[in-house]
Every structure is written in C-alpha cells, then in structure tokens.
Scaffold this active site. Structure first.
Site, PDB file in Angstrom:
ATOM      1  N   LYS A  71     -24.844 -44.414 -30.943  1.00 48.63           N
ATOM      2  CA  LYS A  71     -25.750 -44.950 -32.193  1.00 48.63           C
ATOM      3  C   LYS A  71     -25.375 -46.201 -32.906  1.00 48.63           C
ATOM      4  CE  LYS A  71     -28.476 -40.855 -32.780  1.00 48.63           C
ATOM      5  NZ  LYS A  71     -29.331 -39.916 -33.858  1.00 48.63           N
ATOM      6  N   ASP A 107     -34.982 -42.285 -36.366  1.00 48.14           N
ATOM      7  CA  ASP A 107     -34.656 -40.988 -36.929  1.00 48.14           C
ATOM      8  C   ASP A 107     -35.203 -40.884 -38.639  1.00 48.14           C
ATOM      9  OD1 ASP A 107     -33.251 -39.780 -34.776  1.00 48.14           O
ATOM     10  OD2 ASP A 107     -31.347 -40.759 -35.396  1.00 48.14           O
ATOM     11  N   GLY A 130     -24.298 -33.848 -46.326  1.00 54.31           N
ATOM     12  CA  GLY A 130     -23.778 -34.473 -45.284  1.00 54.31           C
ATOM     13  C   GLY A 130     -23.905 -35.995 -45.653  1.00 54.31           C
ATOM     14  N   ALA A 134     -26.955 -39.096 -39.668  1.00 53.44           N
ATOM     15  CA  ALA A 134     -28.324 -38.766 -39.926  1.00 53.44           C
ATOM     16  C   ALA A 134     -28.374 -38.532 -41.309  1.00 53.44           C
ATOM     17  CB  ALA A 134     -28.240 -37.174 -39.401  1.00 53.44           C
ATOM     18  N   ASN A 153     -21.583 -33.732 -49.718  1.00 50.73           N
ATOM     19  CA  ASN A 153     -20.791 -33.690 -48.577  1.00 50.73           C
ATOM     20  C   ASN A 153     -19.414 -32.662 -48.467  1.00 50.73           C
ATOM     21  OD1 ASN A 153     -20.724 -34.540 -45.655  1.00 50.73           O
ATOM     22  ND2 ASN A 153     -19.206 -36.129 -46.229  1.00 50.73           N
ATOM     23  N   THR A 155     -16.771 -33.939 -47.449  1.00 48.71           N
ATOM     24  CA  THR A 155     -15.683 -35.112 -47.874  1.00 48.71           C
ATOM     25  C   THR A 155     -16.207 -35.602 -48.972  1.00 48.71           C
ATOM     26  OG1 THR A 155     -14.819 -35.048 -45.686  1.00 48.71           O
ATOM     27  CG2 THR A 155     -14.216 -36.960 -47.292  1.00 48.71           C
ATOM     28  N   GLY A 237     -35.457 -28.763 -37.731  1.00 43.23           N
ATOM     29  CA  GLY A 237     -35.219 -30.072 -37.365  1.00 43.23           C
ATOM     30  C   GLY A 237     -36.099 -30.508 -36.002  1.00 43.23           C
TER      31      GLY A 237
HETATM   32  N1  LIG Z   1     -33.659 -33.519 -35.587  1.00 39.28           N
HETATM   33  C1  LIG Z   1     -33.308 -34.880 -35.206  1.00 39.28           C
HETATM   34  O1  LIG Z   1     -34.193 -35.539 -34.546  1.00 39.28           O
HETATM   35  C2  LIG Z   1     -31.799 -35.383 -35.453  1.00 39.28           C
HETATM   36  C3  LIG Z   1     -31.498 -36.701 -35.382  1.00 39.28           C
HETATM   37  C4  LIG Z   1     -30.315 -37.020 -35.532  1.00 39.28           C
HETATM   38  C5  LIG Z   1     -29.157 -35.786 -36.024  1.00 39.28           C
HETATM   39  N2  LIG Z   1     -29.638 -34.819 -35.897  1.00 39.28           N
HETATM   40  C6  LIG Z   1     -28.588 -33.745 -36.157  1.00 39.28           C
HETATM   41  O2  LIG Z   1     -27.897 -34.040 -37.132  1.00 39.28           O
HETATM   42  C7  LIG Z   1     -26.359 -33.519 -37.149  1.00 39.28           C
HETATM   43  C8  LIG Z   1     -25.569 -34.317 -37.682  1.00 39.28           C
HETATM   44  O3  LIG Z   1     -25.559 -35.490 -36.824  1.00 39.28           O
HETATM   45  P1  LIG Z   1     -24.582 -36.871 -37.211  1.00 39.28           P
HETATM   46  O4  LIG Z   1     -24.890 -37.932 -35.983  1.00 39.28           O
HETATM   47  O5  LIG Z   1     -25.002 -37.253 -38.611  1.00 39.28           O
HETATM   48  O6  LIG Z   1     -23.138 -36.517 -37.237  1.00 39.28           O
HETATM   49  P2  LIG Z   1     -21.874 -37.312 -37.801  1.00 39.28           P
HETATM   50  O7  LIG Z   1     -22.185 -38.562 -38.208  1.00 39.28           O
HETATM   51  O8  LIG Z   1     -20.762 -36.637 -37.086  1.00 39.28           O
HETATM   52  O9  LIG Z   1     -21.755 -36.232 -39.536  1.00 39.28           O
HETATM   53  C9  LIG Z   1     -21.487 -34.901 -39.363  1.00 39.28           C
HETATM   54  C10 LIG Z   1     -21.575 -34.570 -40.902  1.00 39.28           C
HETATM   55  O10 LIG Z   1     -21.396 -33.051 -40.750  1.00 39.28           O
HETATM   56  C11 LIG Z   1     -20.159 -32.680 -41.595  1.00 39.28           C
HETATM   57  N3  LIG Z   1     -19.674 -31.740 -41.089  1.00 39.28           N
HETATM   58  C12 LIG Z   1     -19.188 -31.505 -39.938  1.00 39.28           C
HETATM   59  N4  LIG Z   1     -18.592 -30.340 -39.825  1.00 39.28           N
HETATM   60  C13 LIG Z   1     -18.627 -29.794 -41.011  1.00 39.28           C
HETATM   61  C14 LIG Z   1     -18.020 -28.429 -41.472  1.00 39.28           C
HETATM   62  N5  LIG Z   1     -17.445 -27.627 -40.727  1.00 39.28           N
HETATM   63  N6  LIG Z   1     -18.455 -28.123 -42.535  1.00 39.28           N
HETATM   64  C15 LIG Z   1     -19.113 -29.003 -43.601  1.00 39.28           C
HETATM   65  N7  LIG Z   1     -19.413 -30.178 -43.050  1.00 39.28           N
HETATM   66  C16 LIG Z   1     -19.252 -30.552 -41.923  1.00 39.28           C
HETATM   67  C17 LIG Z   1     -19.511 -34.050 -41.752  1.00 39.28           C
HETATM   68  O11 LIG Z   1     -18.854 -34.093 -43.007  1.00 39.28           O
HETATM   69  P3  LIG Z   1     -17.501 -34.817 -43.517  1.00 39.28           P
HETATM   70  O12 LIG Z   1     -17.910 -36.173 -43.812  1.00 39.28           O
HETATM   71  O13 LIG Z   1     -16.661 -34.074 -44.260  1.00 39.28           O
HETATM   72  O14 LIG Z   1     -16.807 -34.864 -42.105  1.00 39.28           O
HETATM   73  C18 LIG Z   1     -20.497 -35.032 -41.860  1.00 39.28           C
HETATM   74  O15 LIG Z   1     -21.158 -35.258 -43.100  1.00 39.28           O
HETATM   75  C19 LIG Z   1     -26.258 -32.997 -35.848  1.00 39.28           C
HETATM   76  O16 LIG Z   1     -26.391 -31.583 -35.640  1.00 39.28           O
HETATM   77  C20 LIG Z   1     -27.423 -33.437 -35.014  1.00 39.28           C
HETATM   78  O17 LIG Z   1     -27.786 -33.015 -34.081  1.00 39.28           O
HETATM   79  C21 LIG Z   1     -30.902 -34.459 -35.541  1.00 39.28           C
END
Ligand SMILES: NC(=O)c1ccc[n+]([C@@H]2O[C@H](COP(=O)([O-])OP(=O)(O)OC[C@H]3O[C@@H](n4cnc5c(N)ncnc54)[C@H](OP(=O)(O)O)[C@@H]3O)[C@@H](O)[C@H]2O)c1
Length: 270
Positions: A71, A107, A130, A134, A153, A155, A237
C-alpha cells in the site's frame, strides 16, 4: 459470464495471495451491475511490484486493489496519488483514467460508512487501537467527520506521532483503554487475525460503545465477542471491506454497487 475481447480486467495485488475474498465480491458486483469485467487475484512479491504495475499499465487493466504489503510502495509507480491518499500515506486502489494510473484510498471511507450506518460520528469520542496503515485511514476519517480521537498502540511513540500528525485528541498505550471513555472503539491492530486473541483487557472495554474490528477473519473476533458480552454494539471488519469495495467500484465506473450483494459474496467465499 462470457469473456469477450471487450471484457475489462481488474484485480488485486497482494502477497502472499492467501485467501482473499475480493475476487468473489467484485465479480458478484460486476455481474449484478451488468459490467463486462473480470476480477482476479495476483500474487506479487515486493520485488516484482514495479513490474506488476508496468504490466497492468501495458495490458490496460482498469483497476487494481492494492493490499498488504504494497500500500505504501505502490505510490512511486503511479502517475498521480490523490490528496486524501497522500494524507493517509497509503494507496489501496489504482484506477486507470485514460493512460494515467491514479492512486486512491478507499479504506477510510469504507470504515467511516460502516460506522456511520450505526452512529453519527461528529462530536463522538472515538478510540483507535493501533497506529499502522489501517489506523492512519481510520484516524483520518474520524477526524474528518469531527470525532474526538484518542490513539492507543502497543508502541505508544507511534501513537503519539500519528496523533500529532492528524491533530488527534490524545494517545497512549493499549493498557490505558479503561482511562478513555468512548462512544466508538475501532481495532486496527492485527491482533485477532486468524487467532483467538484480543489486543485489550475485556474488563477495559466500554459497555455502551459501538465497537468495530477492522480484522474480518474470523468475522467475529475475540474482541467483538468480549465487547458483546460487556453489552456493547459490535460491527465486523467485513463491513469496512464491503463498503470500501463499493467505493472502488464507484471510483472506476461511477455506479453504486449493492452492499447486500457484496456482503453475500463475502459470506459465500469463506
Ligand atoms: N476490513 C478492512 O477492509 C481492512 C482494511 C485494511 C486493513 N485491515 C486489517 O487491519 C489490520 C492492520 O493492518 P495494517 O495495514 O494497519 O497493519 P500494520 O500497518 O502492520 O499495523 C499493525 C498494527 O498492529 C499492532 N500490532 C501488531 N501485533 C501486535 C501485538 N501482538 N500486540 C499489540 N499490537 C500489535 C502494531 O503495533 P506496533 O506499532 O506496536 O507494532 C500496529 O499498530 C490487519 O488485520 C488488516 O487485515 C482491514
């Protein structure tokens, strides 16, 4: 459907391709609208993304959805990124306009439309869990709609940076959820994705809020089950995905896809 020389091609680029329901949803919507197009899934590893976009350009692909992990990286390969996607910092949709490839982000509007079906957002207190991609889309949309947003978050420094960038009301660690009464809570962490975990302590969940999980696999996550048990209203979601898909179709065709048909196709594709 009958594929002819006039049939347009659309698709999704992601890696690994895993189990995406987007082809089922878009193909169902195209059929219902009588749009002569097919939608496929393309497994594109990061080192092939530039080739993939050049290929899409050469082949005249009409629209590409862009998913994890592309993305952000996709932006440098496009002719234009619209102002909203630039502000969010991520493109999840590439639409061909003439010979130009334009990047957008659906999104944020998908999430906001899903939430707005249940609640008016202006003036509400919202907590976003988070601070990744997203979260950027959600925070952008909630602030744009006039909600007061707190970002929590794992972090906290990342939450702080995001809060400053989007003029959110506050930030903190996930463990401080109980200190932030809210009307709307959205999980944008990946916790709960294909696992039975929640990012927060169930006792800290608000009892009267609308709780949405951006995770849609499983459809009912641990967080949503916990929230329901507390008495909160919950939203999968799935609805964010459905509304953002409808917006993608609108961007390309200027037609309104049926949310019910997208939803049924999502369910049937499991
Ligand atoms: N429904 C929809 O249309 C849609 C659209 C987009 C995304 N999503 C979903 O949204 C989710 C996130 O996507 P993204 O693109 O934002 O990912 P991303 O940029 O990698 O961000 C991941 C987030 O999750 C946190 N995280 C990861 N592992 C964790 C843990 N064990 N404990 C606590 N926090 C944790 C991270 O915290 P840190 O900053 O501390 O690493 C960060 O805030 C995914 O599951 C995706 O499938 C859904």
């Amino acid at each position: 459907m009958r594929i002819t020389p006039n049939t347009d091609v659309c698709g999704i680029v992601l890696h690994p391709v895993g189990h995406t329901r987007s082809p089922a949803m878009h193909n169902a919507a195209f059929a219902a609208l009588g749009i002569d197009a097919v939608y496929a899934a393309f497994d594109v590893p990061p080192e092939r993304l530039g080739d993939a976009v050049r290929g899409a350009r050469a082949l005249g692909i009409r629209q590409l959805a862009v998913s994890i992990p592309h993305k952000v990286a996709v932006m440098e390969h496009l002719d234009e990124v619209d102002a909203t996607a630039r502000q969010i910092g991520a493109v999840n949709t590439v639409t061909r306009q003439g010979d130009r490839l334009i990047g957008s982000n659906t999104d944020w509007i998908g999430a906001i439309q899903a939430l707005e079906r249940e609640r008016k957002l202006a003036g509400t207190r919202a907590v976003v869990l988070g601070a990744g991609g997203a979260a950027r889309a959600l925070v952008y949309g909630l602030v744009e709609r006039g909600a007061e947003v707190v970002i929590l978050n794992r972090t906290p420094a990342r939450a702080q940076r995001l809060a400053e960038e989007f003029s959110a009301a506050g930030y903190g660690a996930l463990s401080t959820l109980g200190d932030h009464p809210c009307d709307v809570l959205v999980n944008t962490t990946s916790v709960g994705l294909r696992s039975d975990e929640s990012p927060v302590d169930p006792a800290a969940l608000p009892k009267t809020a609308l709780v949405m999980d951006s995770v849609y696999d499983p459809i009912e996550t641990r967080l949503l089950r916990d929230a329901k048990q507390r008495g909160a209203q919950t939203l999968s979601g799935k609805w964010m995905l459905v509304y953002q898909a409808a917006e993608q179709i609108r961007l390309w065709t200027n037609r309104e896809a049926s949310v019910d048909i997208l939803s049924q196709a999502f369910d049937a594709a499991k």
